[in-house]
Design a protein around this motif. Sequence first.
Motif, PDB file in Angstrom:
ATOM      1  N   VAL A  31     -29.837  15.630 -36.002  1.00  0.00           N
ATOM      2  CA  VAL A  31     -30.139  15.371 -34.582  1.00  0.00           C
ATOM      3  C   VAL A  31     -29.170  16.180 -33.704  1.00  0.00           C
ATOM      4  CG1 VAL A  31     -30.067  13.605 -32.780  1.00  0.00           C
ATOM      5  CG2 VAL A  31     -31.206  13.114 -34.934  1.00  0.00           C
ATOM      6  N   ILE A  32     -27.881  16.161 -34.081  1.00  0.00           N
ATOM      7  CA  ILE A  32     -26.875  16.914 -33.305  1.00  0.00           C
ATOM      8  C   ILE A  32     -27.208  18.417 -33.329  1.00  0.00           C
ATOM      9  CG2 ILE A  32     -24.417  17.601 -33.237  1.00  0.00           C
ATOM     10  CD1 ILE A  32     -23.770  14.834 -34.452  1.00  0.00           C
ATOM     11  N   LEU A  33     -27.558  18.923 -34.525  1.00  0.00           N
ATOM     12  CA  LEU A  33     -27.814  20.368 -34.654  1.00  0.00           C
ATOM     13  C   LEU A  33     -29.088  20.780 -33.915  1.00  0.00           C
ATOM     14  CD1 LEU A  33     -26.734  20.768 -38.392  1.00  0.00           C
ATOM     15  CD2 LEU A  33     -25.446  21.403 -36.350  1.00  0.00           C
ATOM     16  N   VAL A  34     -30.133  19.945 -34.001  1.00  0.00           N
ATOM     17  CA  VAL A  34     -31.382  20.264 -33.277  1.00  0.00           C
ATOM     18  C   VAL A  34     -31.098  20.263 -31.767  1.00  0.00           C
ATOM     19  CG1 VAL A  34     -33.704  19.419 -32.719  1.00  0.00           C
ATOM     20  CG2 VAL A  34     -32.947  19.444 -35.083  1.00  0.00           C
ATOM     21  N   GLY A  35     -30.304  19.283 -31.316  1.00  0.00           N
ATOM     22  CA  GLY A  35     -29.953  19.213 -29.886  1.00  0.00           C
ATOM     23  C   GLY A  35     -29.243  20.490 -29.461  1.00  0.00           C
ATOM     24  N   TYR A  36     -28.314  20.963 -30.313  1.00  0.00           N
ATOM     25  CA  TYR A  36     -27.588  22.193 -29.976  1.00  0.00           C
ATOM     26  C   TYR A  36     -28.541  23.382 -29.921  1.00  0.00           C
ATOM     27  CZ  TYR A  36     -24.726  26.298 -30.162  1.00  0.00           C
ATOM     28  OH  TYR A  36     -24.195  27.529 -29.873  1.00  0.00           O
ATOM     29  N   VAL A  37     -29.438  23.481 -30.911  1.00  0.00           N
ATOM     30  CA  VAL A  37     -30.361  24.628 -30.973  1.00  0.00           C
ATOM     31  C   VAL A  37     -31.224  24.684 -29.701  1.00  0.00           C
ATOM     32  CG1 VAL A  37     -32.396  25.519 -32.211  1.00  0.00           C
ATOM     33  CG2 VAL A  37     -30.350  24.904 -33.482  1.00  0.00           C
ATOM     34  N   PHE A  38     -31.660  23.510 -29.214  1.00  0.00           N
ATOM     35  CA  PHE A  38     -32.460  23.477 -27.975  1.00  0.00           C
ATOM     36  C   PHE A  38     -31.636  23.876 -26.758  1.00  0.00           C
ATOM     37  CE2 PHE A  38     -35.687  21.318 -30.351  1.00  0.00           C
ATOM     38  CZ  PHE A  38     -36.826  21.841 -29.772  1.00  0.00           C
ATOM     39  N   ALA A  39     -30.429  23.315 -26.669  1.00  0.00           N
ATOM     40  CA  ALA A  39     -29.564  23.636 -25.527  1.00  0.00           C
ATOM     41  C   ALA A  39     -29.253  25.137 -25.535  1.00  0.00           C
ATOM     42  CB  ALA A  39     -28.278  22.817 -25.613  1.00  0.00           C
ATOM     43  N   HIS A  40     -29.005  25.667 -26.733  1.00  0.00           N
ATOM     44  CA  HIS A  40     -28.677  27.088 -26.866  1.00  0.00           C
ATOM     45  C   HIS A  40     -29.877  27.962 -26.482  1.00  0.00           C
ATOM     46  CE1 HIS A  40     -26.416  30.491 -28.121  1.00  0.00           C
ATOM     47  NE2 HIS A  40     -26.975  30.669 -29.299  1.00  0.00           N
ATOM     48  N   LEU A  41     -31.080  27.496 -26.850  1.00  0.00           N
ATOM     49  CA  LEU A  41     -32.298  28.250 -26.481  1.00  0.00           C
ATOM     50  C   LEU A  41     -32.409  28.339 -24.956  1.00  0.00           C
ATOM     51  CD1 LEU A  41     -35.107  29.540 -27.128  1.00  0.00           C
ATOM     52  CD2 LEU A  41     -36.039  27.229 -27.074  1.00  0.00           C
ATOM     53  N   LEU A  42     -32.145  27.211 -24.277  1.00  0.00           N
ATOM     54  CA  LEU A  42     -32.219  27.214 -22.807  1.00  0.00           C
ATOM     55  C   LEU A  42     -31.200  28.196 -22.225  1.00  0.00           C
ATOM     56  CD1 LEU A  42     -32.739  23.424 -21.999  1.00  0.00           C
ATOM     57  CD2 LEU A  42     -34.448  25.232 -22.121  1.00  0.00           C
ATOM     58  N   GLY A  43     -30.015  28.229 -22.845  1.00  0.00           N
ATOM     59  CA  GLY A  43     -28.990  29.187 -22.410  1.00  0.00           C
ATOM     60  C   GLY A  43     -29.469  30.619 -22.631  1.00  0.00           C
ATOM     61  N   ASN A  44     -30.035  30.887 -23.826  1.00  0.00           N
ATOM     62  CA  ASN A  44     -30.468  32.254 -24.167  1.00  0.00           C
ATOM     63  C   ASN A  44     -31.577  32.750 -23.243  1.00  0.00           C
ATOM     64  OD1 ASN A  44     -28.726  32.224 -26.300  1.00  0.00           O
ATOM     65  ND2 ASN A  44     -30.266  31.730 -27.847  1.00  0.00           N
ATOM     66  N   LEU A  45     -32.489  31.841 -22.864  1.00  0.00           N
ATOM     67  CA  LEU A  45     -33.649  32.267 -22.064  1.00  0.00           C
ATOM     68  C   LEU A  45     -33.237  32.724 -20.661  1.00  0.00           C
ATOM     69  CD1 LEU A  45     -36.381  29.703 -23.206  1.00  0.00           C
ATOM     70  CD2 LEU A  45     -36.136  32.097 -23.885  1.00  0.00           C
ATOM     71  N   GLN A  46     -31.994  32.425 -20.283  1.00  0.00           N
ATOM     72  CA  GLN A  46     -31.516  32.893 -18.969  1.00  0.00           C
ATOM     73  C   GLN A  46     -31.421  34.420 -18.921  1.00  0.00           C
ATOM     74  OE1 GLN A  46     -28.120  30.742 -17.363  1.00  0.00           O
ATOM     75  NE2 GLN A  46     -28.484  29.157 -18.888  1.00  0.00           N
ATOM     76  N   ILE A  47     -31.565  35.056 -20.074  1.00  0.00           N
ATOM     77  CA  ILE A  47     -31.528  36.526 -20.095  1.00  0.00           C
ATOM     78  C   ILE A  47     -32.738  37.098 -19.350  1.00  0.00           C
ATOM     79  CG2 ILE A  47     -32.785  37.004 -22.273  1.00  0.00           C
ATOM     80  CD1 ILE A  47     -30.258  38.910 -22.873  1.00  0.00           C
ATOM     81  N   TYR A  48     -33.798  36.277 -19.176  1.00  0.00           N
ATOM     82  CA  TYR A  48     -34.998  36.736 -18.469  1.00  0.00           C
ATOM     83  C   TYR A  48     -34.891  36.517 -16.954  1.00  0.00           C
ATOM     84  CZ  TYR A  48     -37.228  36.996 -23.058  1.00  0.00           C
ATOM     85  OH  TYR A  48     -37.537  37.318 -24.358  1.00  0.00           O
ATOM     86  N   SER A  49     -33.773  35.941 -16.500  1.00  0.00           N
ATOM     87  CA  SER A  49     -33.635  35.672 -15.069  1.00  0.00           C
ATOM     88  C   SER A  49     -33.722  36.977 -14.266  1.00  0.00           C
ATOM     89  CB  SER A  49     -32.286  34.994 -14.814  1.00  0.00           C
ATOM     90  OG  SER A  49     -32.014  35.001 -13.441  1.00  0.00           O
ATOM     91  N   SER A  50     -34.313  36.895 -13.089  1.00  0.00           N
ATOM     92  CA  SER A  50     -34.418  38.102 -12.246  1.00  0.00           C
ATOM     93  C   SER A  50     -33.013  38.534 -11.789  1.00  0.00           C
ATOM     94  CB  SER A  50     -35.317  37.826 -11.044  1.00  0.00           C
ATOM     95  OG  SER A  50     -34.826  36.683 -10.383  1.00  0.00           O
ATOM     96  N   ASP A  51     -32.086  37.583 -11.833  1.00  0.00           N
ATOM     97  CA  ASP A  51     -30.691  37.897 -11.524  1.00  0.00           C
ATOM     98  C   ASP A  51     -30.014  38.308 -12.852  1.00  0.00           C
ATOM     99  OD1 ASP A  51     -27.998  37.885 -11.068  1.00  0.00           O
ATOM    100  OD2 ASP A  51     -27.905  35.856 -10.238  1.00  0.00           O
ATOM    101  N   ALA A  52     -29.796  39.609 -13.023  1.00  0.00           N
ATOM    102  CA  ALA A  52     -29.291  40.136 -14.301  1.00  0.00           C
ATOM    103  C   ALA A  52     -27.964  39.504 -14.713  1.00  0.00           C
ATOM    104  CB  ALA A  52     -29.156  41.648 -14.210  1.00  0.00           C
ATOM    105  N   GLN A  53     -27.167  39.024 -13.746  1.00  0.00           N
ATOM    106  CA  GLN A  53     -25.847  38.473 -14.069  1.00  0.00           C
ATOM    107  C   GLN A  53     -25.879  36.977 -14.393  1.00  0.00           C
ATOM    108  OE1 GLN A  53     -23.095  40.141 -14.808  1.00  0.00           O
ATOM    109  NE2 GLN A  53     -24.473  41.906 -14.597  1.00  0.00           N
ATOM    110  N   GLN A  54     -27.076  36.359 -14.284  1.00  0.00           N
ATOM    111  CA  GLN A  54     -27.176  34.905 -14.486  1.00  0.00           C
ATOM    112  C   GLN A  54     -26.576  34.460 -15.832  1.00  0.00           C
ATOM    113  OE1 GLN A  54     -27.953  32.196 -12.777  1.00  0.00           O
ATOM    114  NE2 GLN A  54     -27.778  30.940 -14.642  1.00  0.00           N
TER     115      GLN A  54
END
Length: 236
Positions: A31-54
């Motif tokens: 449960v802890i590891l799945v929670g981390y993987v999801f949180a990390h995915l949300l962090g990674n997807l910020q690479i698509y932000s229109s603000d390149a420095q996000q």
Amino acid sequence: MSTVVVHPIHRAVRFYEAPIGKKAVMAATGVILVGYVFAHLLGNLQIYSSDAQQINRYAAFLHNPANAVALWAARSALLAAVVLHIVAATQLWLQNRAARPQGYVKKKDVPASYAARTMVWSGPIVAAFIVFHIMHLTMGSVLPVRDIGLNPNTPDVRWNVIAGFQNPAVAGFYIFAMILLCMHLYHGIWSLFQSLGVNHPRYTPWIQKASAALAILVAVGNCSIPIAVLSGLLTY
Ligand code: HEM
């Protein structure tokens, strides 16, 4: 009449010695590891932000010395969860193998899907991926990494990720590892419910579908990044 008092630690050890105890440890750490993987995915997807420095600002926030205690507490909890998950999985596998009668050919009870049969090697490959991944993007010991120089440690995550995935071998390994992670998560999440005793003809098919949906979401979200870089859609 004398009463025997069993110390809680002995009770916990006895519980852990049984297969159900190891499954409980795998479920709790899972449960802890799945929670981390999801949180990390949300962090990674910020690479698509229109603000390149996000994504770099997000990394700078995580690495801010003011958050050091929280960061190291989270890292320690994560490391403990990974170690306990691997130890319990290995012991359970050895215990099951020792209990298996000679001439035992095919297992028909628990989910004998492709994902279930691959747990034993998808787990170690995902673990090897995590070691490679930390050496690549956290330690910078695989490929050169940049820092934006805001405080003692502010990685240029956007550049590090894009430059890394411009190497097809690195991008290919990530995609391969994400596919294995997807199978591991699918089987892991639905086994977790089995371990908790949630096994009902009405709910089990839904649990399986939800597990598949979550696992696919993680794989598609993460794989999209190396694919976007390789196809030239994501550039620095
Ligand atoms: C395409 C997919 C992924 C990308 C782009 C990515 C990106 C990153 C980046 C940029 C860092 C360094 C962050 C920093 O130093 O601030 C990092 C660290 C890390 N990633 Fe990933 N990641 C991906 C997939 C995964 C997966 C699937 C897992 C786990 C199964 C994972 C586990 C970790 C861990 C444990 C760290 C170290 C965290 C720390 O230093 O505290 N990553 N990732």
